[in-house]
Design a protein around this motif. Structure first.
Motif, short mmCIF file in Angstrom:
data_model
loop_
_atom_site.label_atom_id
_atom_site.label_comp_id
_atom_site.label_asym_id
_atom_site.label_seq_id
_atom_site.Cartn_x
_atom_site.Cartn_y
_atom_site.Cartn_z
N UNK A 206 0.85 -1.20 0.06
CA UNK A 206 0.02 -0.23 -0.03
C UNK A 206 1.07 1.42 -0.08
N UNK A 207 2.27 1.09 0.51
CA UNK A 207 3.03 2.30 0.58
C UNK A 207 3.56 2.71 -0.59
N UNK A 208 3.46 1.80 -1.77
CA UNK A 208 4.08 2.24 -3.10
C UNK A 208 3.02 2.49 -3.92
N UNK A 209 3.32 3.66 -4.89
CA UNK A 209 2.25 4.07 -5.66
C UNK A 209 2.15 3.22 -6.90
N UNK A 210 1.08 2.68 -7.07
CA UNK A 210 0.84 1.60 -8.45
C UNK A 210 1.62 2.02 -9.73
N UNK A 211 1.48 3.21 -9.92
CA UNK A 211 1.38 3.72 -11.44
C UNK A 211 2.97 3.73 -11.51
N UNK A 212 3.79 4.32 -10.43
CA UNK A 212 5.21 4.34 -10.41
C UNK A 212 5.79 2.95 -10.39
N UNK A 213 5.42 2.02 -9.86
CA UNK A 213 5.77 0.70 -9.86
C UNK A 213 5.68 0.04 -11.22
N UNK A 214 4.52 0.23 -11.86
CA UNK A 214 4.25 -0.29 -13.22
C UNK A 214 5.17 0.22 -14.16
N UNK A 215 5.58 1.68 -14.01
CA UNK A 215 6.58 2.24 -14.78
C UNK A 215 7.87 1.78 -14.71
N UNK A 216 8.25 1.19 -13.66
CA UNK A 216 9.51 0.45 -13.52
C UNK A 216 10.06 -0.74 -14.39
N UNK A 217 8.69 -1.34 -14.86
CA UNK A 217 8.85 -2.57 -15.57
C UNK A 217 9.53 -2.20 -16.88
N UNK A 218 10.04 -3.16 -17.55
CA UNK A 218 10.18 -4.49 -17.01
C UNK A 218 11.24 -5.08 -16.31
N UNK A 306 10.27 15.91 -4.24
CA UNK A 306 10.08 14.94 -5.43
C UNK A 306 10.51 13.81 -5.12
N UNK A 307 9.72 12.61 -5.68
CA UNK A 307 9.97 11.30 -5.42
C UNK A 307 10.38 10.84 -6.58
N UNK A 308 11.51 10.01 -6.66
CA UNK A 308 11.84 9.09 -8.00
C UNK A 308 12.06 7.68 -7.41
N UNK A 309 11.92 6.88 -8.47
CA UNK A 309 12.15 5.45 -8.14
C UNK A 309 13.14 4.83 -9.28
N UNK A 310 13.93 3.88 -9.03
CA UNK A 310 14.79 3.47 -9.99
C UNK A 310 14.69 1.85 -9.80
N UNK A 311 14.66 1.28 -10.93
CA UNK A 311 14.61 -0.34 -11.08
C UNK A 311 16.11 -0.59 -10.53
N UNK A 312 16.10 -1.27 -9.47
CA UNK A 312 17.46 -1.60 -8.72
C UNK A 312 18.20 -2.84 -9.72
N UNK A 313 17.48 -3.49 -10.64
CA UNK A 313 18.15 -4.04 -11.57
C UNK A 313 18.35 -3.80 -12.73
N UNK A 317 14.62 4.69 -14.62
CA UNK A 317 14.40 5.74 -13.60
C UNK A 317 12.95 6.58 -13.82
N UNK A 318 12.16 6.64 -12.83
CA UNK A 318 10.95 7.08 -13.13
C UNK A 318 10.58 8.24 -12.09
N UNK A 319 9.81 9.39 -12.38
CA UNK A 319 9.46 10.36 -11.52
C UNK A 319 9.02 11.51 -12.16
N UNK A 320 8.41 12.67 -11.37
CA UNK A 320 8.02 13.87 -11.74
C UNK A 320 8.99 14.93 -11.61
N UNK A 321 9.51 15.33 -12.81
CA UNK A 321 10.29 16.68 -12.44
C UNK A 321 9.71 17.89 -12.51
N UNK A 322 10.17 18.94 -11.81
CA UNK A 322 9.70 20.47 -12.16
C UNK A 322 9.67 20.87 -13.46
N UNK A 323 8.53 21.60 -13.84
CA UNK A 323 8.79 22.28 -15.12
C UNK A 323 9.03 23.80 -15.00
N UNK A 324 10.11 24.16 -15.91
CA UNK A 324 10.37 25.65 -16.15
C UNK A 324 9.19 26.36 -16.83
#
Length: 351
Positions: A206-218, A306-313, A317-324
């Motif tokens: 529950x602590x992990x955002x589903x969309x972010x975890x899906x984006x780390x695939x494959x 800002x939170x980013x996640x990286x596939x450890x294998x 890398x996925x996450x939301x960056x600020x926009x200029x």
């Protein structure tokens, strides 16, 4: 010291001992009680308080489990799902075996292949490829925290019967003399397929955002190893708190979308294809509980987190960056100017 008040078992008002009757009287409901009545009432109240206290203690133990660091003896306080952590005093990594027993013991895991420094570099590489990122983001931001986490996942193996109904259009255009003709043929299109899915993941935390975890695939599941607690040492780890049944709708929707894409790929003869219905029935399925490696990076920029996640294998890398806003406006201006110039040139050529 704590004061004690003897209360009426019927209405809760204070009781007074009457010397003549040798009973305890209530002035509010006019009840009278023998000594045996009060003893029985008090016994029941004490039992009730004991049960309530035990319930509160059990709830506290469920929320925060206390363990002790094997290195320095300091208390490790974790939530119910944490199975690997660090001592806040000496930094010693600790695994909590009791939380990995029975149904909570994973079948397999993929060990970390990339370290903390690779995670940092991946974030800066991600920033380099973003032209609309504020110029000073990588200069002024700093990584507040980097955490390597083994995230619980359910891996699904499924056999699926898929069907699709659609309307296909074949459009042909030709010219005879000064006249242009267009012919549109409509076809009812039906497709059926037997599909097999292996290692279809769904995160179980529950602590992990589903969309972010899906984006780390494959993930590359050739690296799956039989579960061994030793792999958890030096990382955080969470056991699942989302049962596989709760992931069923997400898995079915992923399969439906995937089945539609695969069936669409067989309809290349049509100019356009309008899908009216897709049905993907799971004939049989199997589910395994595993842990997969994820780096979580927290950064702060101009007071915002800002939170980013990286596939450890794989290093993805996925996450939301600020926009200029300034850079975005400038780019929009350049595009608008280019369109205007091209329109002007086109108009001149037609004159």
């Amino acid at each position: 010291m704590e004061a004690v008040s003897y209360q009426c078992p019927n209405c809760g008002a204070p009781l007074e001992f009457h010397s003549e009757t040798q009973k305890w009287d209530c002035k509010f409901c006019l009840s009278s009680f023998e000594e045996s009545d009060l003893e029985e009432y008090n016994r029941k109240q004490e039992q009730k308080q004991k049960e309530e206290q035990e319930e509160e203690e059990e709830q506290y133990r469920a929320e925060k489990k206390c363990y002790f660091c094997p290195n320095c003896g300091a208390e490790l306080i974790t939530d119910e799902e944490t199975v690997a952590t660090f001592c806040t005093f000496c930094g010693n990594p600790s695994v909590l075996p009791k939380k990995l027993e029975g149904e909570f013991r994973p079948k397999a895991l993929i060990p970390f292949k990339l370290d903390k420094e690779k995670a940092k570099q991946a974030l800066f590489d991600l920033c380099k490829r973003k032209p609309l990122l504020p110029k000073d983001f990588t200069e002024k931001t700093h990584i507040e925290k980097i955490t390597g986490v083994y995230v619980p996942f359910w891996l699904h193996d499924c056999y699926v019967d898929a069907r699709m109904q659609a309307v296909g259009e074949k459009i042909r255009v030709w010219r005879t003399g000064n006249t242009e003709y267009t012919k549109t043929d409509l076809y009812e299109v039906e497709r059926e397929a037997a599909l097999t899915y292996q290692n279809l993941p769904a995160d179980a935390s529950q602590k992990m955002e589903d969309g972010m975890m899906d984006a780390l695939e494959p993930f590359s599941y050739e690296d799956l190893k039989k579960f061994n607690m030793a792999f958890l040492s030096g990382y955080f780890a969470q056991r699942y708190d989302v049962p596989k049944e709760a992931c069923a709708d997400r898995v079915r929707e992923r399969i439906r979308k995937s089945a539609e894409d695969k069936l669409r790929d067989t309809c290349t003869a049509y100019t356009t294809l309008k899908v009216s219905n897709v049905d993907a029935q799971i004939v049989s399925s199997n589910c395994n509980y595993v842990m997969l490696p994820v780096w979580l990076l927290y950064t702060k920029y101009r007071g915002k987190d800002y939170l980013f996640a990286m596939n450890g294998q794989t290093g993805k890398m996925v996450g939301n960056l600020p926009l200029s806003i300034g850079r975005a406006a400038a780019l929009a201006g350049i595009i608008a100017a280019a369109v205007t110039i091209l329109g002007t040139i086109g108009g001149l050529l037609l004159c």
